[in-house]
Design a protein around this motif. Structure first.
Motif, short mmCIF file in Angstrom:
data_model
loop_
_atom_site.label_atom_id
_atom_site.label_comp_id
_atom_site.label_asym_id
_atom_site.label_seq_id
_atom_site.Cartn_x
_atom_site.Cartn_y
_atom_site.Cartn_z
N ALA A 1 -10.13 35.16 5.51
CA ALA A 1 -9.46 34.67 4.32
C ALA A 1 -9.04 33.22 4.46
O ALA A 1 -8.98 32.49 3.47
CB ALA A 1 -8.24 35.54 4.00
N SER A 2 -8.75 32.78 5.67
CA SER A 2 -8.28 31.40 5.87
C SER A 2 -9.35 30.49 6.45
O SER A 2 -9.04 29.39 6.89
CB SER A 2 -7.06 31.41 6.80
OG SER A 2 -7.43 31.88 8.08
N VAL A 3 -10.63 30.93 6.41
CA VAL A 3 -11.68 30.13 7.02
C VAL A 3 -11.81 28.76 6.36
O VAL A 3 -12.14 27.78 7.00
CB VAL A 3 -13.03 30.89 7.03
CG1 VAL A 3 -13.67 30.90 5.66
CG2 VAL A 3 -13.96 30.31 8.06
N GLY A 4 -11.51 28.67 5.10
CA GLY A 4 -11.57 27.39 4.40
C GLY A 4 -10.60 26.37 4.95
O GLY A 4 -10.82 25.16 4.84
N ASP A 5 -9.52 26.84 5.55
CA ASP A 5 -8.54 25.93 6.15
C ASP A 5 -9.06 25.29 7.43
O ASP A 5 -8.55 24.25 7.83
CB ASP A 5 -7.24 26.69 6.48
CG ASP A 5 -6.57 27.26 5.24
OD1 ASP A 5 -6.86 26.76 4.14
OD2 ASP A 5 -5.78 28.20 5.38
N PHE A 6 -10.05 25.90 8.06
CA PHE A 6 -10.53 25.43 9.35
C PHE A 6 -11.98 24.94 9.31
O PHE A 6 -12.48 24.45 10.29
CB PHE A 6 -10.46 26.56 10.39
CG PHE A 6 -9.09 27.15 10.53
CD1 PHE A 6 -8.10 26.46 11.21
CD2 PHE A 6 -8.78 28.37 9.96
CE1 PHE A 6 -6.84 26.99 11.33
CE2 PHE A 6 -7.52 28.91 10.09
CZ PHE A 6 -6.55 28.21 10.77
#
Length: 188
Positions: free
Chosen positions: A45-50
């Motif tokens: 879910a947070s892959v876009g942040d990294f």
């Protein structure tokens, strides 16, 4: 007088005790698995942040140097092939419609990957010495890195503005082993 040795036999757990232990172990594994699955979902879910997507152009070349040194100016001609101004004049390239995207652009590639073979004389003596001491290939690799860095200066002089302002390609990775070397330079 004889002494008797008593041997202790470990008490073997009965079936009920074993079943309890197996269920407890399985439950702990299921909890670990569900915890790992929850962590994996949170990470996805947070892959876009990294993560960021970027297009990079890569120039690859391989060169059998036959244990000789090359002048930086000669290397610069080799490095300048396949990109930039002047490619349209080359009669050996395919027509514009068949060229890959970005062909003939004046901006230099983002990554330069160079493979070198026979950077040292591959006599039995040199191979053994390099395998034990790792000095011949290391020294040759250092010399080639210097030559390529000077060659990038020549490329920059021949094609002003092809590299980002004030930035020539720098060495980001290198590996060497008994007469072969892999060098990676980056402008990014």
């Amino acid at each position: 007088k004889k002494t008797r040795r008593r041997s202790r036999v470990a008490a073997t757990p009965n079936r009920a005790t074993m079943a309890v232990r197996v269920r407890a172990f399985a439950a702990s594994q299921n909890e670990d698995a569900s915890s790992r699955a929850h962590q994996a979902r949170a990470l996805e879910a947070s892959v876009g942040d990294f993560e960021a997507t970027a297009s990079l152009s890569v120039w690859c070349g391989t060169y059998n140097v036959n244990a000789k040194k090359e002048k930086a100016v000669a290397l610069s001609y080799w490095l300048a092939q396949g990109w930039g101004a002047g490619d349209d004049d080359d009669a050996t390239v395919a027509p514009q419609t068949e060229r890959p995207a970005g062909y003939g652009r004046s901006k230099a590639p983002d990554l330069w990957v160079v493979s070198l073979q026979e950077t040292i004389d591959l006599s039995a003596k040199n191979v053994l010495k390099d395998a034990v001491q790792d000095t011949l290939s290391r020294t040759a690799c250092d010399e080639w890195v210097d030559a390529f860095q000077r060659a990038f200066e020549y490329v920059s002089a021949a094609r002003p503005g092809c590299f980002p302002p004030g930035s020539l390609p720098t060495l980001v990775a290198r590996e060497h082993m008994c007469g072969i070397a892999l060098l990676v330079f980056s402008t990014a």
